[in-house]
Design a protein around this motif. Sequence first.
Motif, PDB file in Angstrom:
ATOM      1  N   MET A  67      62.458  79.980  55.927  1.00  0.00           N
ATOM      2  CA  MET A  67      61.814  80.752  56.993  1.00  0.00           C
ATOM      3  C   MET A  67      62.875  81.455  57.823  1.00  0.00           C
ATOM      4  O   MET A  67      63.804  80.821  58.333  1.00  0.00           O
ATOM      5  CB  MET A  67      60.980  79.838  57.889  1.00  0.00           C
ATOM      6  CG  MET A  67      60.401  80.522  59.119  1.00  0.00           C
ATOM      7  SD  MET A  67      59.662  79.347  60.260  1.00  0.00           S
ATOM      8  CE  MET A  67      58.279  78.778  59.274  1.00  0.00           C
ATOM      9  N   ASP A  68      62.740  82.754  57.974  1.00  0.00           N
ATOM     10  CA  ASP A  68      63.606  83.517  58.878  1.00  0.00           C
ATOM     11  C   ASP A  68      63.042  83.432  60.291  1.00  0.00           C
ATOM     12  O   ASP A  68      61.916  83.870  60.552  1.00  0.00           O
ATOM     13  CB  ASP A  68      63.683  84.982  58.440  1.00  0.00           C
ATOM     14  CG  ASP A  68      64.648  85.181  57.285  1.00  0.00           C
ATOM     15  OD1 ASP A  68      65.667  84.474  57.249  1.00  0.00           O
ATOM     16  OD2 ASP A  68      64.382  86.041  56.429  1.00  0.00           O
ATOM     17  N   VAL A  69      63.827  82.863  61.180  1.00  0.00           N
ATOM     18  CA  VAL A  69      63.424  82.784  62.581  1.00  0.00           C
ATOM     19  C   VAL A  69      63.733  84.129  63.232  1.00  0.00           C
ATOM     20  O   VAL A  69      64.894  84.575  63.200  1.00  0.00           O
ATOM     21  CB  VAL A  69      64.159  81.653  63.311  1.00  0.00           C
ATOM     22  CG1 VAL A  69      63.708  81.566  64.768  1.00  0.00           C
ATOM     23  CG2 VAL A  69      63.925  80.323  62.600  1.00  0.00           C
ATOM     24  N   ALA A  86      68.104  82.949  63.175  1.00  0.00           N
ATOM     25  CA  ALA A  86      68.479  81.789  62.364  1.00  0.00           C
ATOM     26  C   ALA A  86      67.580  81.726  61.141  1.00  0.00           C
ATOM     27  O   ALA A  86      66.613  82.491  61.004  1.00  0.00           O
ATOM     28  CB  ALA A  86      68.370  80.497  63.180  1.00  0.00           C
ATOM     29  N   VAL A  87      67.912  80.813  60.238  1.00  0.00           N
ATOM     30  CA  VAL A  87      67.098  80.548  59.058  1.00  0.00           C
ATOM     31  C   VAL A  87      66.801  79.058  59.023  1.00  0.00           C
ATOM     32  O   VAL A  87      67.673  78.234  59.324  1.00  0.00           O
ATOM     33  CB  VAL A  87      67.808  81.022  57.778  1.00  0.00           C
ATOM     34  CG1 VAL A  87      69.148  80.323  57.598  1.00  0.00           C
ATOM     35  CG2 VAL A  87      66.934  80.815  56.558  1.00  0.00           C
ATOM     36  N   LEU A  88      65.556  78.728  58.667  1.00  0.00           N
ATOM     37  CA  LEU A  88      65.079  77.348  58.695  1.00  0.00           C
ATOM     38  C   LEU A  88      64.623  76.940  57.298  1.00  0.00           C
ATOM     39  O   LEU A  88      63.913  77.696  56.625  1.00  0.00           O
ATOM     40  CB  LEU A  88      63.917  77.229  59.688  1.00  0.00           C
ATOM     41  CG  LEU A  88      63.259  75.860  59.861  1.00  0.00           C
ATOM     42  CD1 LEU A  88      64.202  74.906  60.568  1.00  0.00           C
ATOM     43  CD2 LEU A  88      61.958  75.991  60.653  1.00  0.00           C
ATOM     44  N   TYR A  89      65.046  75.754  56.859  1.00  0.00           N
ATOM     45  CA  TYR A  89      64.639  75.213  55.566  1.00  0.00           C
ATOM     46  C   TYR A  89      63.813  73.949  55.808  1.00  0.00           C
ATOM     47  O   TYR A  89      64.306  72.992  56.419  1.00  0.00           O
ATOM     48  CB  TYR A  89      65.868  74.870  54.709  1.00  0.00           C
ATOM     49  CG  TYR A  89      66.763  76.049  54.418  1.00  0.00           C
ATOM     50  CD1 TYR A  89      66.540  76.852  53.305  1.00  0.00           C
ATOM     51  CD2 TYR A  89      67.825  76.363  55.257  1.00  0.00           C
ATOM     52  CE1 TYR A  89      67.360  77.935  53.028  1.00  0.00           C
ATOM     53  CE2 TYR A  89      68.647  77.445  54.993  1.00  0.00           C
ATOM     54  CZ  TYR A  89      68.408  78.224  53.877  1.00  0.00           C
ATOM     55  OH  TYR A  89      69.216  79.306  53.617  1.00  0.00           O
ATOM     56  N   PHE A  90      62.574  73.953  55.325  1.00  0.00           N
ATOM     57  CA  PHE A  90      61.712  72.786  55.522  1.00  0.00           C
ATOM     58  C   PHE A  90      60.738  72.677  54.354  1.00  0.00           C
ATOM     59  O   PHE A  90      60.561  73.601  53.563  1.00  0.00           O
ATOM     60  CB  PHE A  90      60.948  72.890  56.847  1.00  0.00           C
ATOM     61  CG  PHE A  90      59.865  73.936  56.855  1.00  0.00           C
ATOM     62  CD1 PHE A  90      58.539  73.598  56.587  1.00  0.00           C
ATOM     63  CD2 PHE A  90      60.156  75.263  57.110  1.00  0.00           C
ATOM     64  CE1 PHE A  90      57.535  74.550  56.580  1.00  0.00           C
ATOM     65  CE2 PHE A  90      59.167  76.235  57.096  1.00  0.00           C
ATOM     66  CZ  PHE A  90      57.853  75.878  56.829  1.00  0.00           C
ATOM     67  N   VAL A 158      69.048  73.866  59.380  1.00  0.00           N
ATOM     68  CA  VAL A 158      68.896  75.037  60.238  1.00  0.00           C
ATOM     69  C   VAL A 158      70.254  75.714  60.317  1.00  0.00           C
ATOM     70  O   VAL A 158      71.268  75.058  60.579  1.00  0.00           O
ATOM     71  CB  VAL A 158      68.404  74.669  61.650  1.00  0.00           C
ATOM     72  CG1 VAL A 158      68.262  75.920  62.512  1.00  0.00           C
ATOM     73  CG2 VAL A 158      67.074  73.931  61.590  1.00  0.00           C
ATOM     74  N   GLU A 159      70.290  77.025  60.093  1.00  0.00           N
ATOM     75  CA  GLU A 159      71.544  77.772  60.124  1.00  0.00           C
ATOM     76  C   GLU A 159      71.392  78.981  61.051  1.00  0.00           C
ATOM     77  O   GLU A 159      70.487  79.790  60.887  1.00  0.00           O
ATOM     78  CB  GLU A 159      71.932  78.261  58.724  1.00  0.00           C
ATOM     79  CG  GLU A 159      72.309  77.169  57.751  1.00  0.00           C
ATOM     80  CD  GLU A 159      73.656  76.548  58.050  1.00  0.00           C
ATOM     81  OE1 GLU A 159      74.437  77.176  58.803  1.00  0.00           O
ATOM     82  OE2 GLU A 159      73.912  75.442  57.545  1.00  0.00           O
TER      83      GLU A 159
END
Length: 253
Positions: A67-69, A86-90, A158-159
């Motif tokens: 997911m692109d925040v 940021a970019v989120l991985y879930f 989270v990056e």
Amino acid sequence: MITVPIIVFPIGLLVALVALSFKIVPEYQRLVVFFLGRFQEVKQPGLRLVVPGIQQMRRVDLRVITMDVPSQDVISRDNVTVRVNAVLYFRVVDPEKAIIQVEDYYNATSQLAQTTLRSVLGQHDLDEMLVEREKMNADLQQIIDKQSDAWGIKVSNVEIKHVDLNENMVRAIAKQAEAERERRAKIIHAEGELQASEKLLAAANVISQNPQALQLRYLQTLNDISNENTTTIVFPLPIETIKGLFEKAPVKF
């Protein structure tokens, strides 16, 4: 002639109903099944039976979602406004909670990531945002994972992608970096002068204790001068010799 359609119609309806009842569930999906509106079970991968009208189902994907925040305006602790994304991985680890506990787990996770990004980064200075990204990534991952656990969501990473500054701030940081480089250069130069003076002092002490060393250094200097293309040669005299000459031949006016 009249009874044939009456017999064929229920058979065709039954075949269509049976065909619609069988669902193929891939390995990466789960079926959350409700019986007359109440949760019944989570069906595993394979060929599964879901009776239309009586049972309702929702497919849930268990694969990792990237997911692109969206970019957020953040005011740092030292009152600098920056834009951060940021970019989120879930992924979903509990399909039952993901369907029952929240209306749209994807949108809810996105909103949670945005608010947490603003909240966490607002507690740090600009220098920390630019340097300590690993620490802030870990803080964001821990907070978002803890709050989304009730929805059956597991946040793996989270990056922070970009920290964008306005032009005035970029110029100010460039000036600060240039001043820092000049400061380091002056310190290095001063340390070099100090070390050189210490070495010269040590050499002077050695020569003062051994006059032959001064004579050898004198001869070496003459040899170096003779090897150069020069027409003028200066012969240095020891200070003691000069003093002796003035003492023996007093100046008359």
